[in-house]
Structure formats: structure tokens, C-alpha cells
Motif scaffolding. Structure first.
Motif, PDB file in Angstrom:
ATOM      1  N   ARG A   1      -3.274   6.557   0.933  1.00 37.69           N
ATOM      2  CA  ARG A   1      -2.073   6.804   1.726  1.00 37.69           C
ATOM      3  C   ARG A   1      -1.343   8.009   1.137  1.00 37.69           C
ATOM      4  O   ARG A   1      -0.988   8.012  -0.037  1.00 37.69           O
ATOM      5  CB  ARG A   1      -1.143   5.584   1.729  1.00 37.69           C
ATOM      6  CG  ARG A   1       0.129   5.832   2.540  1.00 37.69           C
ATOM      7  CD  ARG A   1       1.048   4.644   2.501  1.00 37.69           C
ATOM      8  NE  ARG A   1       0.594   3.568   3.357  1.00 37.69           N
ATOM      9  CZ  ARG A   1       0.782   3.504   4.672  1.00 37.69           C
ATOM     10  NH1 ARG A   1       1.401   4.498   5.288  1.00 37.69           N
ATOM     11  NH2 ARG A   1       0.351   2.470   5.357  1.00 37.69           N
ATOM     12  N   LEU A   2      -1.167   9.019   1.979  1.00 35.66           N
ATOM     13  CA  LEU A   2      -0.502  10.234   1.523  1.00 35.66           C
ATOM     14  C   LEU A   2       1.008  10.044   1.491  1.00 35.66           C
ATOM     15  O   LEU A   2       1.571   9.211   2.221  1.00 35.66           O
ATOM     16  CB  LEU A   2      -0.861  11.408   2.438  1.00 35.66           C
ATOM     17  CG  LEU A   2      -2.357  11.745   2.528  1.00 35.66           C
ATOM     18  CD1 LEU A   2      -2.590  12.851   3.542  1.00 35.66           C
ATOM     19  CD2 LEU A   2      -2.898  12.140   1.165  1.00 35.66           C
ATOM     20  N   ALA A   3       1.637  10.829   0.656  1.00 37.48           N
ATOM     21  CA  ALA A   3       3.097  10.770   0.564  1.00 37.48           C
ATOM     22  C   ALA A   3       3.709  11.300   1.853  1.00 37.48           C
ATOM     23  O   ALA A   3       3.215  12.266   2.450  1.00 37.48           O
ATOM     24  CB  ALA A   3       3.587  11.578  -0.625  1.00 37.48           C
ATOM     25  N   GLU A   4       4.759  10.636   2.305  1.00 39.59           N
ATOM     26  CA  GLU A   4       5.426  11.077   3.522  1.00 39.59           C
ATOM     27  C   GLU A   4       6.151  12.384   3.276  1.00 39.59           C
ATOM     28  O   GLU A   4       6.783  12.577   2.225  1.00 39.59           O
ATOM     29  CB  GLU A   4       6.422  10.007   3.981  1.00 39.59           C
ATOM     30  CG  GLU A   4       5.754   8.679   4.310  1.00 39.59           C
ATOM     31  CD  GLU A   4       6.770   7.619   4.672  1.00 39.59           C
ATOM     32  OE1 GLU A   4       7.977   7.938   4.625  1.00 39.59           O
ATOM     33  OE2 GLU A   4       6.368   6.493   4.988  1.00 39.59           O
ATOM     34  N   PRO A   5       6.056  13.317   4.220  1.00 38.27           N
ATOM     35  CA  PRO A   5       6.749  14.608   4.016  1.00 38.27           C
ATOM     36  C   PRO A   5       8.258  14.409   3.945  1.00 38.27           C
ATOM     37  O   PRO A   5       8.834  13.583   4.662  1.00 38.27           O
ATOM     38  CB  PRO A   5       6.343  15.418   5.245  1.00 38.27           C
ATOM     39  CG  PRO A   5       5.955  14.404   6.286  1.00 38.27           C
ATOM     40  CD  PRO A   5       5.375  13.245   5.526  1.00 38.27           C
ATOM     41  N   ALA A   6       8.853  15.151   3.067  1.00 40.35           N
ATOM     42  CA  ALA A   6      10.311  15.038   2.911  1.00 40.35           C
ATOM     43  C   ALA A   6      11.009  15.561   4.162  1.00 40.35           C
ATOM     44  O   ALA A   6      10.608  16.591   4.723  1.00 40.35           O
ATOM     45  CB  ALA A   6      10.764  15.832   1.688  1.00 40.35           C
ATOM     46  N   PRO A   7      12.036  14.868   4.650  1.00 36.75           N
ATOM     47  CA  PRO A   7      12.739  15.330   5.870  1.00 36.75           C
ATOM     48  C   PRO A   7      13.452  16.654   5.611  1.00 36.75           C
ATOM     49  O   PRO A   7      13.997  16.888   4.530  1.00 36.75           O
ATOM     50  CB  PRO A   7      13.724  14.198   6.134  1.00 36.75           C
ATOM     51  CG  PRO A   7      13.916  13.521   4.830  1.00 36.75           C
ATOM     52  CD  PRO A   7      12.611  13.630   4.099  1.00 36.75           C
ATOM     53  N   ARG A   8      13.411  17.519   6.604  1.00 41.69           N
ATOM     54  CA  ARG A   8      14.069  18.821   6.488  1.00 41.69           C
ATOM     55  C   ARG A   8      15.591  18.658   6.579  1.00 41.69           C
ATOM     56  O   ARG A   8      16.112  17.860   7.357  1.00 41.69           O
ATOM     57  CB  ARG A   8      13.605  19.758   7.598  1.00 41.69           C
ATOM     58  CG  ARG A   8      12.171  20.222   7.440  1.00 41.69           C
ATOM     59  CD  ARG A   8      11.844  21.264   8.475  1.00 41.69           C
ATOM     60  NE  ARG A   8      12.701  22.439   8.333  1.00 41.69           N
ATOM     61  CZ  ARG A   8      12.665  23.478   9.139  1.00 41.69           C
ATOM     62  NH1 ARG A   8      11.809  23.464  10.172  1.00 41.69           N
ATOM     63  NH2 ARG A   8      13.467  24.503   8.948  1.00 41.69           N
TER      64      ARG A   8
ATOM     65  N   PHE B   1       0.871  -1.175   0.000  1.00 39.07           N
ATOM     66  CA  PHE B   1       0.000   0.000   0.000  1.00 39.07           C
ATOM     67  C   PHE B   1       0.908   1.226   0.000  1.00 39.07           C
ATOM     68  O   PHE B   1       1.269   1.759   1.046  1.00 39.07           O
ATOM     69  CB  PHE B   1      -0.924  -0.021   1.212  1.00 39.07           C
ATOM     70  CG  PHE B   1      -2.014   1.019   1.175  1.00 39.07           C
ATOM     71  CD1 PHE B   1      -2.629   1.381  -0.010  1.00 39.07           C
ATOM     72  CD2 PHE B   1      -2.426   1.640   2.346  1.00 39.07           C
ATOM     73  CE1 PHE B   1      -3.629   2.334  -0.033  1.00 39.07           C
ATOM     74  CE2 PHE B   1      -3.435   2.603   2.345  1.00 39.07           C
ATOM     75  CZ  PHE B   1      -4.037   2.949   1.142  1.00 39.07           C
ATOM     76  N   GLU B   2       1.270   1.661  -1.200  1.00 35.59           N
ATOM     77  CA  GLU B   2       2.250   2.728  -1.363  1.00 35.59           C
ATOM     78  C   GLU B   2       1.576   4.101  -1.319  1.00 35.59           C
ATOM     79  O   GLU B   2       0.356   4.216  -1.499  1.00 35.59           O
ATOM     80  CB  GLU B   2       2.981   2.554  -2.704  1.00 35.59           C
ATOM     81  CG  GLU B   2       3.684   1.223  -2.882  1.00 35.59           C
ATOM     82  CD  GLU B   2       4.882   1.071  -1.962  1.00 35.59           C
ATOM     83  OE1 GLU B   2       5.402   2.115  -1.505  1.00 35.59           O
ATOM     84  OE2 GLU B   2       5.289  -0.074  -1.701  1.00 35.59           O
ATOM     85  N   PRO B   3       2.360   5.152  -1.053  1.00 32.55           N
ATOM     86  CA  PRO B   3       1.802   6.512  -1.122  1.00 32.55           C
ATOM     87  C   PRO B   3       1.190   6.787  -2.494  1.00 32.55           C
ATOM     88  O   PRO B   3       1.786   6.473  -3.529  1.00 32.55           O
ATOM     89  CB  PRO B   3       3.011   7.403  -0.852  1.00 32.55           C
ATOM     90  CG  PRO B   3       3.930   6.553  -0.038  1.00 32.55           C
ATOM     91  CD  PRO B   3       3.754   5.156  -0.556  1.00 32.55           C
ATOM     92  N   GLY B   4      -0.013   7.353  -2.495  1.00 35.41           N
ATOM     93  CA  GLY B   4      -0.736   7.610  -3.734  1.00 35.41           C
ATOM     94  C   GLY B   4      -1.722   6.517  -4.089  1.00 35.41           C
ATOM     95  O   GLY B   4      -2.613   6.733  -4.929  1.00 35.41           O
ATOM     96  N   ASP B   5      -1.562   5.314  -3.491  1.00 35.65           N
ATOM     97  CA  ASP B   5      -2.534   4.245  -3.729  1.00 35.65           C
ATOM     98  C   ASP B   5      -3.844   4.558  -3.006  1.00 35.65           C
ATOM     99  O   ASP B   5      -3.854   5.225  -1.958  1.00 35.65           O
ATOM    100  CB  ASP B   5      -1.992   2.906  -3.241  1.00 35.65           C
ATOM    101  CG  ASP B   5      -0.789   2.432  -4.048  1.00 35.65           C
ATOM    102  OD1 ASP B   5      -0.522   3.043  -5.101  1.00 35.65           O
ATOM    103  OD2 ASP B   5      -0.121   1.473  -3.606  1.00 35.65           O
ATOM    104  N   ILE B   6      -4.939   4.048  -3.544  1.00 38.75           N
ATOM    105  CA  ILE B   6      -6.255   4.232  -2.936  1.00 38.75           C
ATOM    106  C   ILE B   6      -6.899   2.862  -2.740  1.00 38.75           C
ATOM    107  O   ILE B   6      -7.013   2.080  -3.693  1.00 38.75           O
ATOM    108  CB  ILE B   6      -7.169   5.136  -3.783  1.00 38.75           C
ATOM    109  CG1 ILE B   6      -6.573   6.536  -3.915  1.00 38.75           C
ATOM    110  CG2 ILE B   6      -8.561   5.217  -3.175  1.00 38.75           C
ATOM    111  CD1 ILE B   6      -7.422   7.487  -4.743  1.00 38.75           C
TER     112      ILE B   6
END
Length: 428
Positions: A416-423, A347-352
């Protein structure tokens, strides 16, 4: 649909009914004109009885009574023009037409009372279902969620579709299910399942333990409700059987107890036609699919209890999440030995992920073909679960000839939303 919607639909249905009044009025005009033009030994007056009878099929008692009064008045006019109202033939025609008009007006009254009772009962059931089906939160951790519930047509009995979501310390858990049966009993069983799910979703360590808890919570109540329903139906069937025996002499040579009895002491031949209590598959059960989506990682865990398999929309296409070891529906675990097992899927980011009830699949078009959910979902090219369900809802209703469903349907979409990019630590 709530009571206001049902009333609005009823008001919209009055417009074509008013247009139909032209039919009985035209019948009265034609019969009256013909009766005045034909020879005196020909009487067309009895045909006037068709006018109030036709009106009673679509109008209320007041309109039916008015049409009947017009028909009687027309018959009186014909009698006065052609001779005398006290003529024996015309007198009998007027009295007969009056009695028929009274009878069909009473029939229209009883039909209207029955329709009002059905509307009221359905509004109560829908109000109870709306209390049971709480709106899902749009955000569950890293998930974006949307849900839609489609009520069946106004003349269909409300079903027991259910869905719910709960947050845990490590992720989100969701359930979608469908209670066998319809009406207030189905809504009550759905409330039972949802209450047990909300109570245990935070406590049980894994999905098999949660399913086992739901089974233990649901099975005794389903058995009690089923036994009470069967007892009532058996008593009614026993009374009908006794009345049948009293009305008819015993049939010599007929086998006693032949066939498989569907009620204690009764065989299939004793079952009244159309009696819903005589059901070969009268066990109460609930199909359900439970999913767990951890906040960390890119997977979804699934336990399927006899429910239609979820769909996973990915960039590559639509994947049907069929489990290798499906569990029996809730309430039937004691009838078959099964090992509860969780199966995981990517279940990857962007999948529904799409959960749904069988009311979606059972919608038919004019040719009788079922709704191809997977095919229609694959044709969608949007970007959010809300847009997906809006598209499927409109497409599903357009698939049916009347734009309504014969059974309630529910759908839940989870992205599943994309994980925020680390700062970057060097960025000030």
C-alpha cells in the motif's frame, strides 16, 4: 520454463553425458587388454556386455549402438589374436554380445522416446498455464503489485497454482490458490477458478458472496472431472482384478470384502501397487485465499479457504494473518458446514502483504527442513514488492540442494503506497 528452456537444459545435460562415455570405453579397453594377457583357458569376453549396458543408462540409441559395435569389434579382435573367429567359444561370445547390444540399444531408444514425450507434454501444460496465469498489473489504484511463478524441476509434474487480481469500484480484489493434483487436469481446474473469479469479482458485493459464487461455479465441474477420473480408474482396476482372478486360484479362508473398498467391488488388497487411481483422499478441491483492499482506509479483508495464511510485513516485523473462522477449500463446502466470514487486518501505507502457495513452504534443504518463509521475509530490509520477491526467489532456490523445486510455487506481494499529501489551497 517453456519448451526452449527445456531444450536448453537438455543441451546442457549432454556435456556430462559425453564425459561419461569414457567409462564404457575404458571398460572395453581394460577387458580387451586383460583378455589378451590372461591364459588361454580364461575368457573375459562376457564382461564386455557391461559396456553397452552402462551406456544405455545415460545415452541415446545411437551412442549405445556405437559402444556395442566397439565391444563386438573388440571381441572379434580377441578371437582373432587368440585363435580363430570360428572357434565355438568365441563364436558364442560374439553372438551373445551382439544380441545384448541390440537389446540395450532398443531399450535406450524406448527411453529416449519416453523422455521426448514427457518434455512435450510438460511444454503443453506450461503453455496452457502461462495463458491461464496472466501477468498482474504493477499498479492497482493505491497498490503496487509484484508476482513470481517458480516452475518445478523438469522431471516433476506441473502443478495448478493460480493467482489473479481485479479492480472494483471501491478497491482491489486478489485471489491466490492451489489446485489439488498436477498435470493438465490441474491447469484446467485452475483456469476454471480464475475464469469464475474474473467474471464475478466486479459483481459480488463482498468476499463471502464471491467465495460462494466460486464454490457454486467450481463444485459441479470438479465433481464431473472427478467422477470421470474415478470411472476410468475403476474400469482399469476391474480389468486388473479379473486378470488377477484368472491367473490365480481362489484363496480358501480369505475374507471377502474385508477392509474399506477404495473402488466399487474392490478392496485394498486388490489395489495394484503404485496405482495413483487408488487414493483414499481422492476428492478434488482447491485451496484459496481471497483478499479485498479498499482504496479508502487502511485495512485488508481476508477469507481463507484452507490456504496457507498470508504474511504482512510491517516495520515492527512479520505478522501471520490467521483467520478465526477459516472456510473449507473450494469444492468441499458441501462436506462441512461453515459460516463464511470476512476478517479484517490493519494494512498501513508502506506495509507489504505476501500471498503464496504451499510449494514455497514445502521446499526442503539438505537436512530435510522446510523453507522458513516468515523468518526469511523478516530478514529482508528492502522497500518494494519487486525487490522482496526477487530476494525470496533467490533465497528459496538457494535453500534447496539442487537449486530447483519439487513443486510449483507462486508468490504475490502487494504494497500500500503512501497517500499523496493534500495540496495547500493557498499555494499558487
Amino acid at each position: 520454463m517453456d519448451l526452449q528452456v527445456l531444450r536448453a537444459a537438455r543441451r546442457r545435460s549432454l556435456a556430462p553425458r559425453h564425459a561419461l562415455l569414457a567409462v564404457p570405453l575404458a571398460m572395453i579397453a581394460l577387458v580387451t587388454t586383460g583378455d589378451l594377457l590372461v591364459p588361454p583357458d580364461v575368457h573375459l569376453g562376457p564382461f564386455l556386455a557391461a559396456a553397452p549396458a552402462v551406456t544405455a543408462s545415460f545415452a541415446g540409441p545411437r551412442t549405445t549402438g556405437s559402444i556395442g559395435a566397439v565391444a563386438v569389434l573388440a571381441q572379434v579382435v580377441v578371437a582373432m589374436v587368440r585363435g580363430s573367429v570360428t572357434d565355438l567359444n568365441h563364436t558364442f561370445q560374439i553372438i551373445t554380445l551382439l544380441l545384448i547390444s541390440v537389446f540395450v540399444t532398443l531399450f535406450a531408444h524406448l527411453r529416449e522416446v519416453h523422455e521426448k514425450q514427457l518434455v512435450q507434454l510438460r511444454s503443453v501444460a506450461e503453455a496452457a498455464q502461462q495463458v491461464v496465469l496472466r501477468p498482474l498489473r504493477e499498479r492497482l489504484g493505491p497498490l503496487r503489485v509484484a508476482s513470481v511463478y517458480l516452475a518445478a524441476a523438469a522431471d516433476a509434474r506441473i502443478g495448478g497454482d493460480l493467482y489473479a487480481a481485479a479492480r472494483t469500484s471501491h478497491g482491489s480484489r486478489l485471489i491466490i490458490g492451489d489446485v489439488r493434483g498436477k498435470g493438465l487436469e490441474a491447469v484446467g481446474d485452475a483456469a476454471l477458478v480464475l475464469g469464475a473469479f474474473r467474471a464475478a469479482a466486479h459483481q459480488e458485493a463482498d468476499l463471502p458472496s464471491l467465495v460462494d459464487y466460486l464454490e457454486r461455479a467450481v463444485a459441479p465441474d470438479l465433481d464431473q472431472a472427478h467422477q470421470a477420473h474415478q470411472s476410468q480408474q475403476s474400469f482399469q482396476a476391474h480389468q486388473a482384478h479379473q486378470a488377477h482372478q484368472a491367473a490365480e486360484p481362489p484363496r480358501h479362508g480369505s475374507p471377502i470384502g474385508s477392509g474399506r473398498a477404495r473402488h466399487p467391488g474392490l478392496g485394498p488388497e486388490d489395489a495394484p501397487e503404485g496405482d495413483p487411481g487408488f487414493d483414499d483422499h481422492s476428492e478434488a478441491f482447491i485451496t484459496a485465499a481471497l483478499v479485498e483492499i479498499p482504496d479508502l482506509g487502511h485495512s485488508v479483508h481476508l477469507v481463507n479457504c484452507g490456504h496457507p495464511p498470508p504474511l504482512l510485513l510491517r516495520h515492527e516485523g512479520v505478522v501471520t494473518l490467521e483467520v478465526d473462522q477459516p472456510a473449507p477449500p473450494l469444492g468441499l463446502a458441501g462436506l462441512a458446514e461453515s459460516q463464511l466470514a470476512t476478517q479484517s487486518f490493519p494494512f498501513e501505507p508502506g506495509d507489504i502483504l505476501v500471498l503464496y502457495t504451499d510449494g514455497v513452504l514445502e521446499a526442503r534443504d539438505e537436512a530435510g527442513d522446510f523453507y522458513p518463509l516468515a523468518e526469511r521475509a523478516a530478514a529482508w530490509n528492502g522497500t518494494s514488492p519487486h525487490a522482496l520477491l526477487s530476494y525470496l526467489r533467490e533465497d528459496l532456490l538457494a535453500h534447496t540442494p539442487t537449486g530447483t523445486l519439487g513443486d510449483d510455487a507462486a508468490m504475490v506481494a502487494i504494497e500500500r503506497l503512501a497517500e499523496p499529501a493534500p495540496r495547500d489551497a493557498s499555494t499558487p
